[in-house]
Design a protein around this motif. Structure first.
Motif, mmCIF file in Angstrom:
data_model
loop_
_atom_site.group_PDB
_atom_site.id
_atom_site.type_symbol
_atom_site.label_atom_id
_atom_site.label_comp_id
_atom_site.label_asym_id
_atom_site.label_seq_id
_atom_site.Cartn_x
_atom_site.Cartn_y
_atom_site.Cartn_z
ATOM 1 N N MET A 42 -10.154 -22.761 12.044
ATOM 2 C CA MET A 42 -11.329 -22.193 11.380
ATOM 3 C C MET A 42 -11.140 -22.083 9.866
ATOM 4 O O MET A 42 -12.089 -21.846 9.129
ATOM 5 C CB MET A 42 -11.653 -20.820 11.961
ATOM 6 C CG MET A 42 -12.134 -20.854 13.406
ATOM 7 S SD MET A 42 -13.796 -21.512 13.576
ATOM 8 C CE MET A 42 -14.747 -20.127 12.923
ATOM 9 N N GLU A 43 -9.903 -22.227 9.405
ATOM 10 C CA GLU A 43 -9.635 -22.202 7.965
ATOM 11 C C GLU A 43 -10.040 -23.521 7.295
ATOM 12 O O GLU A 43 -10.175 -23.583 6.077
ATOM 13 C CB GLU A 43 -8.142 -21.958 7.712
ATOM 14 C CG GLU A 43 -7.580 -20.702 8.343
ATOM 15 C CD GLU A 43 -7.861 -19.454 7.533
ATOM 16 O OE1 GLU A 43 -8.435 -19.602 6.441
ATOM 17 O OE2 GLU A 43 -7.497 -18.360 7.997
ATOM 18 N N GLN A 88 -25.519 -15.459 -0.267
ATOM 19 C CA GLN A 88 -25.191 -16.801 -0.721
ATOM 20 C C GLN A 88 -23.831 -16.812 -1.425
ATOM 21 O O GLN A 88 -23.293 -15.767 -1.799
ATOM 22 C CB GLN A 88 -26.272 -17.313 -1.664
ATOM 23 C CG GLN A 88 -27.669 -17.339 -1.052
ATOM 24 C CD GLN A 88 -27.793 -18.265 0.146
ATOM 25 O OE1 GLN A 88 -27.610 -19.471 0.032
ATOM 26 N NE2 GLN A 88 -28.095 -17.702 1.314
ATOM 27 N N GLU A 89 -23.290 -18.011 -1.622
ATOM 28 C CA GLU A 89 -21.966 -18.148 -2.223
ATOM 29 C C GLU A 89 -21.907 -17.501 -3.609
ATOM 30 O O GLU A 89 -20.900 -16.896 -3.976
ATOM 31 C CB GLU A 89 -21.593 -19.627 -2.325
ATOM 32 C CG GLU A 89 -20.163 -19.871 -2.745
ATOM 33 C CD GLU A 89 -19.787 -21.339 -2.706
ATOM 34 O OE1 GLU A 89 -18.579 -21.633 -2.764
ATOM 35 O OE2 GLU A 89 -20.692 -22.195 -2.616
ATOM 36 N N LEU A 112 -16.459 -13.660 5.575
ATOM 37 C CA LEU A 112 -17.640 -13.432 4.736
ATOM 38 C C LEU A 112 -17.819 -14.519 3.676
ATOM 39 O O LEU A 112 -18.939 -14.987 3.442
ATOM 40 C CB LEU A 112 -17.562 -12.059 4.071
ATOM 41 C CG LEU A 112 -17.769 -10.832 4.956
ATOM 42 C CD1 LEU A 112 -17.813 -9.569 4.101
ATOM 43 C CD2 LEU A 112 -19.035 -10.935 5.794
ATOM 44 N N GLU A 113 -16.740 -14.910 3.026
ATOM 45 C CA GLU A 113 -16.857 -15.935 1.987
ATOM 46 C C GLU A 113 -17.245 -17.282 2.579
ATOM 47 O O GLU A 113 -18.101 -17.995 2.030
ATOM 48 C CB GLU A 113 -15.545 -16.046 1.216
ATOM 49 C CG GLU A 113 -15.250 -14.844 0.340
ATOM 50 C CD GLU A 113 -13.906 -14.956 -0.355
ATOM 51 O OE1 GLU A 113 -13.865 -15.553 -1.446
ATOM 52 O OE2 GLU A 113 -12.917 -14.455 0.190
ATOM 53 N N GLN A 114 -16.633 -17.625 3.696
ATOM 54 C CA GLN A 114 -16.980 -18.887 4.345
ATOM 55 C C GLN A 114 -18.411 -18.862 4.848
ATOM 56 O O GLN A 114 -19.147 -19.855 4.730
ATOM 57 C CB GLN A 114 -16.013 -19.186 5.493
ATOM 58 C CG GLN A 114 -16.280 -20.515 6.184
ATOM 59 C CD GLN A 114 -15.194 -20.870 7.176
ATOM 60 O OE1 GLN A 114 -14.203 -21.487 6.814
ATOM 61 N NE2 GLN A 114 -15.363 -20.462 8.431
ATOM 62 N N ASP A 115 -18.836 -17.724 5.415
ATOM 63 C CA ASP A 115 -20.232 -17.587 5.856
ATOM 64 C C ASP A 115 -21.184 -17.871 4.699
ATOM 65 O O ASP A 115 -22.182 -18.603 4.849
ATOM 66 C CB ASP A 115 -20.497 -16.168 6.375
ATOM 67 C CG ASP A 115 -19.783 -15.848 7.677
ATOM 68 O OD1 ASP A 115 -19.224 -16.767 8.306
ATOM 69 O OD2 ASP A 115 -19.785 -14.662 8.051
#
Length: 396
Positions: free
Chosen positions: A56-57, A104-105, A87-90
């Motif tokens: 998942m990384e 958003q990012e 959270l950051e990846q989401d």
């Protein structure tokens, strides 16, 4: 509606989020790193489809999983993990797939960075401890001369109390710099107080659909570093001052359509510039549910289904679940295998079995914060709650 849920299998109660969404008619599309055959049946039954990713990384692999779902089911309406780690990846996935129903990012920094959080607390009118970014030993000494020992040093971006230390002397300070991990750190003045959290499910207008208070031990950091026992509880009520401060923080951070966990100090010692005993001081914001089994504890304390309230927020932007007339307390007490306790596990079950709602061993990754095994009980009063924690935690 197509909803991609990241890591529906961990924590192992998070299948409930997926289950309530599916009950509401949503296509729930799971992505996780557990092979399908290894999933609990509850997880399998709560999903429309599952996509296994061995790492998942690896953003590219997760991206391809979302792309597959988008190709098969059409536009993805929501993507969420409700998990601090992702959270950051989401946020990056939402941005890349033009999913506008979440952070958003470009917005994630003020949710994750303990330095960035200060600006928004100030906007909310919430006092916070003075802080400095850790750069050089000389500059940190200058900051400490201003605020005095002790101080807390912690990763600028991090979960829980991992790699967090309390420094009480020049010797501690020098030792910290010798072993500091190679990540950005911040240093804060020490605040003496109990930790409480404002937990809420927020709609698209930034208004709370559900609110709860959780009372935590004074220092999760000490629990991790000294291997102490964790005990905490969800309260049946909430001080109005905490409610107002929690709502103001939500507005300042621009929170919409999220489950949030906002941490505050309740001062047990007056602090110049922060407040008097009993006042609340901002600690950290967490844009996800409280950790461990706390959402389930909220269910028991408030006689509700927070998973359903959250799912209704997603699908109707409103609360459909009724407010319970009877509210109580739900307490958690953990134990560690290396210690011997005055009362055996069997004695705990005998005394509190009638109100016991959960009792189990915990996965290894949760042990540093939560212990090896736990008991969770519904109780009618704060007095009974404190007696339960004492009974479970007392060592031989």
């Amino acid at each position: 509606m197509n909803f991609v849920f990241i890591s529906p299998q961990f924590p192992h109660t998070y299948w409930n989020f997926c289950d309530r969404l599916r009950r509401n008619g949503v296509n729930v599309l799971g992505i996780g790193d557990t092979p399908y055959d290894g999933l609990d049946m509850n997880v399998k039954n709560s999903l429309t489809e599952y996509y296994y990713v061995d790492n998942m990384e690896d953003y590219d692999k997760v991206f391809r999983a979302v792309a597959f779902f988008s190709f098969k089911y059409g536009k993805i309406d929501w993507l969420e993990s409700n998990n601090e780690y992702w959270l950051e990846q989401d946020a990056r996935l939402r941005t890349d797939f033009h999913i506008t129903t979440g952070t958003q990012e470009s917005e994630i920094d003020h949710y994750k960075s303990k330095a960035e959080m200060k600006k928004y607390y100030k906007l909310a009118g919430v006092p916070t401890a003075r802080q400095a970014k850790v750069t050089t030993l000389k500059s940190l000494k200058t900051f400490i001369r201003k605020v005095g020992y002790p101080v807390i040093v912690k990763p600028e971006i991090g979960v829980g109390a991992a790699e967090t230390w309390k420094l009480e002397s020049e010797e501690d300070l020098v030792g910290f710099f010798e072993k500091k991990p190679d990540v950005p750190y911040v240093c804060e003045e020490f605040v003496t107080g109990d930790i409480v959290s404002y937990d809420a499910i927020i709609d698209s207008k930034g208004e709370p659909l559900f609110e709860s208070q959780t009372c935590w031990p004074p220092s999760i950091m000490d629990i991790v570093n000294q291997e102490l026992d964790l005990a905490y509880y969800v309260s049946a009520d909430m001080p109005e001052a905490l409610r107002k401060m929690g709502r103001a923080t939500v507005k300042a951070f621009g929170v919409k359509s999220r489950y949030v966990h906002l941490e505050f100090f309740c001062l047990t010692q007056a602090k110049e510039g922060l407040g008097q005993v009993g006042d609340f001081v901002g600690l950290e914001v967490n844009m996800r549910p409280a950790g461990g089994y706390t959402p389930d504890m909220m269910d028991f304390a408030h006689s509700v289904d927070v998973y359903q309230i959250w799912a209704d927020m997603v699908t109707t932007d409103s609360r459909l679940f009724p407010v319970a007339e009877k509210e109580q307390y739900c307490a958690y007490a953990g134990r560690r295998d290396q210690y011997t306790y005055k009362h055996s596990d069997e004695e705990v079950f005998k005394k509190y079995g009638e109100g016991m709602v959960m009792a189990e061993r915990l996965p290894d990754m949760m042990v540093p914060q939560m212990g090896n095994r736990m008991f969770t009980v519904k109780l009618p009063t704060l007095k009974a709650t404190k007696e339960f924690i004492q009974f479970v935690s007392e060592r031989a």
